[in-house]
Motif scaffolding. Structure first.
Motif, short mmCIF file in Angstrom:
data_model
loop_
_atom_site.label_atom_id
_atom_site.label_comp_id
_atom_site.label_asym_id
_atom_site.label_seq_id
_atom_site.Cartn_x
_atom_site.Cartn_y
_atom_site.Cartn_z
N LEU A 188 48.82 -93.50 -47.75
CA LEU A 188 48.37 -95.16 -48.39
C LEU A 188 47.34 -95.22 -49.88
CD1 LEU A 188 49.66 -98.44 -48.20
CD2 LEU A 188 48.03 -97.88 -46.21
N ALA A 189 47.75 -95.72 -50.17
CA ALA A 189 46.42 -96.00 -51.79
C ALA A 189 47.16 -97.44 -51.68
CB ALA A 189 46.68 -94.92 -52.42
N VAL A 190 46.18 -98.10 -51.39
CA VAL A 190 45.80 -99.82 -51.60
C VAL A 190 45.10 -99.94 -52.91
CG1 VAL A 190 45.79 -101.89 -51.02
CG2 VAL A 190 46.74 -99.74 -49.72
N PHE A 191 45.16 -100.84 -53.89
CA PHE A 191 44.37 -100.80 -54.90
C PHE A 191 44.16 -102.56 -54.86
CE2 PHE A 191 46.55 -97.30 -55.80
CZ PHE A 191 45.71 -97.00 -56.74
N SER A 192 42.78 -103.29 -55.24
CA SER A 192 42.42 -104.30 -55.43
C SER A 192 41.72 -104.94 -56.67
CB SER A 192 42.63 -104.77 -54.29
OG SER A 192 41.59 -106.25 -54.27
N ARG A 193 41.69 -105.59 -57.20
CA ARG A 193 41.22 -106.38 -58.36
C ARG A 193 39.70 -106.89 -57.76
NH1 ARG A 193 46.08 -108.46 -61.51
NH2 ARG A 193 46.52 -106.76 -62.65
N GLU A 194 39.94 -106.83 -56.62
CA GLU A 194 38.62 -107.56 -55.71
C GLU A 194 37.94 -106.50 -55.18
OE1 GLU A 194 39.93 -112.29 -56.03
OE2 GLU A 194 39.52 -110.84 -54.08
N ALA A 195 36.33 -106.55 -54.98
CA ALA A 195 35.67 -105.58 -54.14
C ALA A 195 36.73 -105.48 -52.55
CB ALA A 195 34.42 -105.52 -54.29
N MET A 196 36.97 -104.78 -51.66
CA MET A 196 37.33 -104.91 -50.54
C MET A 196 36.52 -104.39 -49.37
SD MET A 196 40.33 -101.71 -51.08
CE MET A 196 41.90 -102.26 -52.16
N ALA A 197 36.40 -104.86 -48.70
CA ALA A 197 35.39 -105.07 -47.31
C ALA A 197 35.72 -103.89 -46.49
CB ALA A 197 35.46 -106.85 -46.49
N ALA A 198 34.54 -104.08 -45.50
CA ALA A 198 34.69 -102.32 -45.44
C ALA A 198 35.54 -102.78 -43.91
CB ALA A 198 33.27 -102.29 -44.75
N GLU A 199 35.45 -104.31 -43.58
CA GLU A 199 36.48 -104.65 -41.87
C GLU A 199 37.89 -104.69 -43.05
OE1 GLU A 199 34.15 -106.06 -43.58
OE2 GLU A 199 32.70 -106.75 -41.75
N PHE A 200 38.05 -105.16 -44.05
CA PHE A 200 39.67 -104.49 -44.41
C PHE A 200 39.84 -103.38 -44.60
CE2 PHE A 200 43.56 -105.71 -46.44
CZ PHE A 200 43.78 -104.72 -47.24
N LEU A 201 39.15 -102.18 -43.82
CA LEU A 201 39.66 -100.96 -44.54
C LEU A 201 39.77 -100.41 -42.71
CD1 LEU A 201 39.90 -97.57 -45.86
CD2 LEU A 201 37.07 -97.40 -44.86
N GLU A 202 39.35 -101.43 -41.90
CA GLU A 202 39.46 -100.95 -40.39
C GLU A 202 40.98 -101.95 -39.97
OE1 GLU A 202 35.10 -101.31 -39.00
OE2 GLU A 202 36.42 -102.61 -37.60
N VAL A 203 41.10 -103.10 -40.66
CA VAL A 203 42.64 -103.42 -40.59
C VAL A 203 44.03 -102.62 -40.99
CG1 VAL A 203 44.11 -106.07 -41.79
CG2 VAL A 203 41.73 -105.87 -41.55
N LEU A 204 43.71 -101.21 -42.81
CA LEU A 204 44.54 -101.04 -42.83
C LEU A 204 44.31 -99.89 -41.59
CD1 LEU A 204 43.75 -101.08 -46.50
CD2 LEU A 204 45.21 -101.51 -45.21
#
Length: 359
Positions: free
Chosen positions: A129-145
């Motif tokens: 899975l690859a996800v791209f964002s225009r904003e910085a991703m929080a470390a917590e979001f990686l945990e959610v993913l």
């Protein structure tokens, strides 16, 4: 993070129960873009020979599946390395990463955050899975993913097992014959005229038969009525009805998803329990021609095409096949691509001319 997990739970419910790996992947990437403000999300699956990955879902900024990254060799680029080494990766400086093939693209589209995760089954990746964002991703979001990836991995793995199973003579036998082979001789009776069912209904009845074979099942019957079909059994009580009910919870929810119900009844002497699943009768999609094996379409895509030819809309097709509207649209997009046509009418015409759908 709790709010993101709630959104993730809603997303997982969209593809729960689906047995189409590509449709599950598309539903998942669509949800990531819609609910988590990701600008771009893609999902690749590892081919059976484990030499390359195939792009099966792309949502957001790009939706084509046949571009430069439609096929990625194992170990090549970041995606192939994640599949090979099985290491999740998060970067909030995508344009500065030396592995990025096109830094100008990242700068032009203001892509800042990137997260790549392997979809793991038994110590090896079945996809990425690859996800791209225009904003910085929080470390917590990686945990959610990572949490969400567990759900999508399980769903995709189950779908792949279902899709890749090689049809055998046993699979082509009538449902009553398959159930009898599972339960053993002289335990099954057939009432009514046997008729073909949808793949989902057939699969559920066979799963129940396998479970009954593990229980003290003395008698079972498959009943075809005008509007319903039921598989019911008589079990000796060796455990409490409550414990038995707990063991059958998965069948209760699966039956409900197909518009039916799981029924249990304890006899007056409390020595026997009657267990059964009753479903509304829904025949397998009719109208596919005998030479449909020559078609590039999958069995499910042919089901959708047959119903399109009957004049049904997406919602009606979804209800008929027990899938979501989004999954119907995904199948239609694949049909148009494979038949190299632009409209649904053209697809139906081509399929009719080639004999894949009867008039």
């Amino acid at each position: 993070m709790l709010f993101d997990l709630k959104l993730g739970g809603d997303l997982v419910r969209r593809f729960t129960g689906s047995l189409d790996a590509d449709a599950i992947a598309a539903c998942f990437t669509d949800g990531l873009v819609e609910q988590f403000s990701c600008v771009f999300a893609r999902l690749w699956l590892v081919e059976p020979d484990r030499r390359e990955l195939r792009l099966v879902a792309s949502s957001g900024l790009y939706t084509r599946l046949d571009g430069d990254f439609g096929r990625v060799p194992m170990g090549a680029y970041k995606v192939g390395k994640i599949a090979l080494n099985c290491i999740p990766f998060l970067s909030n400086r995508l344009a500065q990463e030396d592995w990025v093939k096109d830094r100008a693209w990242a700068i032009e589209n203001r892509i800042q955050g990137f997260a790549g995760l392997p979809l793991m089954v038994e110590q090896e990746a079945i996809g990425v899975l690859a996800v791209f964002s225009r904003e910085a991703m929080a470390a917590e979001f990686l945990e959610v993913l990572q949490i969400l990836s567990l759900s999508v991995t399980g769903a995709i793995a189950a779908a792949l097992n279902h899709q890749q199973a090689t049809p055998t003579e046993a699979d082509r036998r009538a449902l009553s014959e398959q159930i009898s082979a599972i339960l053993g001789q002289q335990k099954l009776s057939l009432l009514g005229t046997e008729r073909p069912l949808t793949a989902a209904a057939t699969d559920l009845f066979l799963k129940l038969a396998h479970r009954l074979a593990q229980l003290p099942c003395y008698y079972c019957r498959l009943v075809y009525a005008a509007d319903t079909v039921m598989l019911e059994s008589l079990l000796a009580v060796e455990t409490s009805p409550a414990n038995l009910g707990h063991q059958l919870d998965e069948f209760r929810s699966a039956a409900a998803a197909l518009g039916g119900q799981l029924q249990t009844y304890t006899g007056p002497d409390s020595k026997m329990i009657q267990v059964g699943i009753e479903l509304p009768y829904l025949p397998a999609a009719q109208g596919a021609a005998k030479n449909s094996a020559d078609s590039p379409l999958t069995e499910r895509e042919l089901d959708v095409l047959v119903l399109l030819a009957a004049g049904m809309r997406d919602r009606e097709i979804a209800q008929r096949l027990f899938i979501s509207d989004r999954t119907v649209k995904f199948h239609v997009k694949n049909i148009l691509s494979k038949l190299m046509v632009r409209t649904r009418i053209q697809a139906v015409f081509q399929a009719t001319v080639r004999g894949w759908v009867m008039e």
